[in-house]
Enzyme design. Structure first.
Site, mmCIF file in Angstrom:
data_model
loop_
_atom_site.group_PDB
_atom_site.id
_atom_site.type_symbol
_atom_site.label_atom_id
_atom_site.label_comp_id
_atom_site.label_asym_id
_atom_site.label_seq_id
_atom_site.Cartn_x
_atom_site.Cartn_y
_atom_site.Cartn_z
ATOM 1 N N CYS A 2 43.626 28.887 19.026
ATOM 2 C CA CYS A 2 43.519 27.859 17.977
ATOM 3 C C CYS A 2 42.084 27.607 17.528
ATOM 4 C CB CYS A 2 44.089 26.541 18.479
ATOM 5 S SG CYS A 2 45.784 26.680 19.029
ATOM 6 N N ARG A 33 39.530 33.932 15.437
ATOM 7 C CA ARG A 33 40.059 33.559 16.741
ATOM 8 C C ARG A 33 41.511 33.981 16.905
ATOM 9 N NH1 ARG A 33 36.755 29.528 19.162
ATOM 10 N NH2 ARG A 33 38.460 28.696 20.383
ATOM 11 N N TRP A 81 47.558 29.208 17.274
ATOM 12 C CA TRP A 81 48.093 30.397 17.950
ATOM 13 C C TRP A 81 49.178 29.887 18.883
ATOM 14 C CZ3 TRP A 81 47.978 32.596 23.012
ATOM 15 C CH2 TRP A 81 48.284 33.962 23.060
ATOM 16 N N ASN A 107 43.885 22.150 20.639
ATOM 17 C CA ASN A 107 43.755 23.515 21.179
ATOM 18 C C ASN A 107 43.951 23.413 22.675
ATOM 19 O OD1 ASN A 107 43.089 26.140 21.819
ATOM 20 N ND2 ASN A 107 40.886 25.838 21.601
ATOM 21 N N GLY A 108 44.733 24.336 23.270
ATOM 22 C CA GLY A 108 44.939 24.318 24.722
ATOM 23 C C GLY A 108 46.401 24.102 25.061
ATOM 24 N N GLU A 491 40.387 52.100 28.192
ATOM 25 C CA GLU A 491 39.936 51.371 27.003
ATOM 26 C C GLU A 491 40.409 52.073 25.724
ATOM 27 O OE1 GLU A 491 38.943 48.600 26.233
ATOM 28 O OE2 GLU A 491 37.765 48.711 24.396
ATOM 29 N N LYS A 495 42.780 50.257 22.941
ATOM 30 C CA LYS A 495 42.416 50.121 21.526
ATOM 31 C C LYS A 495 43.561 50.633 20.650
ATOM 32 C CE LYS A 495 39.805 47.763 21.625
ATOM 33 N NZ LYS A 495 39.077 47.225 22.732
ATOM 34 N N GLU A 498 46.490 48.105 20.779
ATOM 35 C CA GLU A 498 46.182 46.842 20.094
ATOM 36 C C GLU A 498 46.181 47.005 18.591
ATOM 37 O OE1 GLU A 498 43.091 44.068 22.207
ATOM 38 O OE2 GLU A 498 42.212 46.032 21.952
ATOM 39 N N HIS A 514 50.713 63.022 40.334
ATOM 40 C CA HIS A 514 51.520 62.114 41.153
ATOM 41 C C HIS A 514 52.600 61.421 40.332
ATOM 42 C CE1 HIS A 514 48.865 62.694 44.574
ATOM 43 N NE2 HIS A 514 47.842 62.552 43.745
ATOM 44 N N LYS A 617 41.696 36.328 19.620
ATOM 45 C CA LYS A 617 40.362 36.770 20.015
ATOM 46 C C LYS A 617 39.953 36.145 21.334
ATOM 47 C CE LYS A 617 36.370 38.737 19.581
ATOM 48 N NZ LYS A 617 36.385 40.154 20.074
HETATM 49 O O1 M6R Z 1 36.512 37.112 25.676
HETATM 50 P P1 M6R Z 1 36.853 38.012 26.812
HETATM 51 O O2 M6R Z 1 35.933 39.184 26.938
HETATM 52 O O3 M6R Z 1 36.953 37.252 28.119
HETATM 53 O O4 M6R Z 1 38.294 38.544 26.498
HETATM 54 C C1 M6R Z 1 39.000 39.306 27.440
HETATM 55 C C2 M6R Z 1 40.187 39.990 26.798
HETATM 56 O O5 M6R Z 1 41.078 39.035 26.289
HETATM 57 C C3 M6R Z 1 39.768 40.935 25.657
HETATM 58 O O6 M6R Z 1 38.876 41.916 26.103
HETATM 59 C C4 M6R Z 1 41.011 41.621 25.074
HETATM 60 O O7 M6R Z 1 41.546 42.540 25.971
HETATM 61 C C5 M6R Z 1 40.686 42.262 23.733
HETATM 62 N N1 M6R Z 1 41.845 42.190 22.895
HETATM 63 C C6 M6R Z 1 40.282 43.685 23.849
HETATM 64 O O8 M6R Z 1 40.105 44.325 22.641
#
Ligand code: M6R
Length: 622
Positions: A2, A33, A81, A107-108, A491, A495, A498, A514, A617
């Site tokens: 949020c 965000r 969110w 927010n929260g 990673e 990517k 996501e 395995h 975010k």
């Molecule tokens: O703000 P942070 O680095 O703590 O966030 C951690 C994860 O939420 C963040 O890296 C998330 O996996 C992203 N979507 C990666 O692209």
């Protein structure tokens, strides 16, 4: 997660700064965000006027165009969110209390909302939404009589009844001269203007209007008027916030010529790494990490490091483990923060917790750090966001200085986290005498060459983009790596998941036999992060064997390999070349083609790479 904005200005400023325009601009800045609905409330002619809508801000703008709002000098705005209740119009904020005279955004997550709701229902209140926020709004309304009609006091009383994480902002039609807010475990910053003041989840919420800001502590209520800011603790004691000047340029938060923030941030990586390394050595070439705030004596006593992080940050943590163990001979564990504190981990005062977080607000990481502190561990935060909660609550901090990362998927922060982890590893090695000064200087010199090498990869990215275009209809892509190439493979897969919503998995190449090799069938694309041929004994040849194993079963292999690595050419359909560097530093280079690939493929599919579906975010709920 949020986004929150609040505004109040002198009525005569309305022509220049109408509350609605200020709020909408703030919400646009906070879009990064991640959100799935938005809303605003302003006070005008003694009444609350509120509009809210599911979906992006454009939907809210259409709603306002259909039902225009009167001009106002005070208001609150929210991007939501979804947590409690789906992303519907009704669940969007603001929520109303005190028979429509009070508007609240939040927010929260309020953890005791169910019991509070039951109590309020028993007392005859009714609810229009499924949210915990509406419970807070109704609760705040019920506190007004007890508070003698004082909105600040009512907010304080209500906040003391709430459990969990919250930033709450409220306006009330009987109090057209103030916005009242409170915070526990959720971010909130005050912006100071001339004849006007602001509130924001972070400074982006008001960066277009002022650069003077005040940071709040935990468990505080703040009341802003057009001329004044008053802060009290949840116990009623007056408090002072910490004043600071925002040094982020508003332009830094814009796309700067690229189509998307993500492309811009991928291209900012040479600078991000350079800025992370900047100013961290003295005239003698020795590392100095001034901001660390843990004494050399205490760091010398560290017997174990536990890295806590989530998502991309956790993969940076795995790279940190390989480097720190190799250079310092200190055992390093890497753990997903949300798993850590529920398994009774073994920690004592010689344990150093290294949290890694771009936002510094990730609730899972924050809670794990707090838990570790309670158990007596020392805590060090590697973080990109100045003044955010995790570094504030840690004993020590190493800021990344990578600049604001707006795209939801992390790119430049990942490389900066890795660079900062190397600095930490080398600093510990220097402190504990685990390496000769000359060796440390050699590694630092190679690190300083990395930005130019990233630039070389960026300059030659057409081949990667072409392949992405060809592969846009692939249903599944696998990624393999060994040693520091393993977290890079993870990673690369993250990517692609996501951004392009493609099934993707990253594996340790040695694990293939395995089980995962059963997935390989004719035409299956497999990316292989190939270690340096100059690295550890036989690691390179082991990976070349892994490439052959998957090819023998029909896989289509795409290698990411050093420029002089000829051995992979005959076993790969495509090879993305990266310049040479020390084997441990390779993730700073091998990650880049995988980011470009995922971004290009998702764009080819027409997806919004800056705000992928279902993602936020900054994940400020557990
Ligand atoms: O703000 P942070 O680095 O703590 O966030 C951690 C994860 O939420 C963040 O890296 C998330 O996996 C992203 N979507 C990666 O692209």
């Amino acid at each position: 997660m949020c986004g929150i904005v609040g505004y109040i200005g002198l009525p005569e400023k309305t022509a220049e700064h109408d509350a609605l325009a200020v709020l909408m601009e703030g919400l646009r800045r906070l879009e990064y965000r991640g959100y799935d609905s938005a809303g605003v409330a302003t006070l005008s002619e003694g009444a609350v006027q509120s509009r809210k809508k599911s979906g992006k801000l454009v939907n809210l703008e259409e709603e306002i165009a259909q039902q225009p709002m009167r001009s106002a000098s005070i208001g609150i705005g929210h991007t939501r969110w979804a947590t409690h209740g789906g992303p519907t119009d009704q669940n969007a904020h603001p929520h109303l209390g005190d028979e429509g005279r009070l508007a609240v955004i939040h927010n929260g997550i309020i953890e005791n909302f169910a019991e509070l709701k039951e109590r309020l229902l028993r007392d005859g209140h009714s609810f229009d939404s499924e949210t915990d926020t509406e419970v807070a709004a109704k609760l705040l309304g019920t506190m007004l009589p007890e508070a003698g009609g004082d909105l600040t006091e009512a907010m304080r009383l209500a906040s003391n009844e709430l459990e969990g994480a919250f930033t709450l902002l409220a306006v009330h039609s009987d109090h057209p001269d103030q916005v009242v807010a409170s915070r526990r475990n959720s971010p909130l910053v005050v912006g100071l203007g001339e004849g006007e003041n602001f509130l924001g989840s972070d400074v982006s919420g008001f960066i277009d209007f002022t650069r003077e800001a005040v940071e709040l502590e935990q468990d505080q209520v703040v009341t802003i008027t057009a001329a004044d800011v008053r802060i009290i603790g949840f116990d009623g004691t007056p408090a002072q916030g910490r004043r600071f000047r925002v040094d982020w340029d508003a332009a830094a938060a814009e796309k700067g010529g690229f189509d998307t923030f993500m492309e811009k941030e991928i291209h900012e990586q040479p600078k991000a790494v350079e800025d992370t390394l900047l100013g961290r050595t003295d005239a003698q070439g020795r590392l100095v990490l001034d901001e660390l705030r843990i004494s050399p004596a205490e760091l010398n006593e560290v017997s174990k490091i536990i890295v806590l992080a989530c998502g991309t940050a956790a993969y940076a943590g795995t790279v940190a483990k390989y480097a720190i163990e190799h250079w310092c001979r200190i055992p390093v564990e890497v753990e997903l923060a949300h798993e850590f504190r529920y398994r009774d981990p073994i920690i004592d005062d010689t344990t150093l917790i290294v949290s890694i977080s771009q936002s510094g607000e990730t609730m899972d990481t924050l809670m794990a750090v707090r838990y570790a502190k309670e158990q007596g561990a020392r805590t060090l935060s590697i973080c990109n966001t100045n003044g955010s909660t995790i570094p504030r609550e840690s004993d020590a901090v190493l800021y990344l200085h990578a600049g604001p990362e707006i795209a939801v998927a992390s790119t430049k922060a990942f490389l900066a986290m890795i660079a900062a982890s190397y600095l930490l590893g080398l600093y510990l090695a220097q402190l504990r005498g685990m390496k000769f000064q000359g060796e440390i200087e050699d590694i630092l010199a190679d690190l300083h060459k990395i930005p130019a090498k990233i630039q070389e990869i960026l300059d030659a990215s057409d081949q990667i983009k072409d392949l992405a275009r060809q592969m846009k209809d692939e249903p599944s892509v696998l990624f393999l790596g060994r040693h520091v190439g393993y977290p890079v493979a993870m990673e690369g897969a993250l990517k692609l998941k996501e951004l392009a919503y493609i099934h993707a998995e990253g594996f340790a190449a040695g694990e293939l036999k395995h089980g995962p090799i059963a997935l390989i069938e004719e035409g299956q694309p497999v990316f292989v992060v190939v270690p340096s041929p100059r690295g550890r004994d036989s690691l390179h040849s082991k990976v070349v064997s892994n490439i052959q194993e998957v090819r023998a079963r029909g896989a289509r292999t795409i290698s990411v390999a050093e420029s002089d690595d000829e051995a992979v050419s005959s076993y790969s359909e495509s090879v993305f070349r990266v310049p040479e560097t020390q084997p441990l530093l390779m993730p700073l280079l091998t990650t880049v083609p995988l980011q470009i690939f995922a971004c290009a493929l998702a764009s080819e599919k027409g997806y919004d790479v800056d705000q992928p579906r279902n993602l936020a975010k900054s994940v400020t709920v557990e």
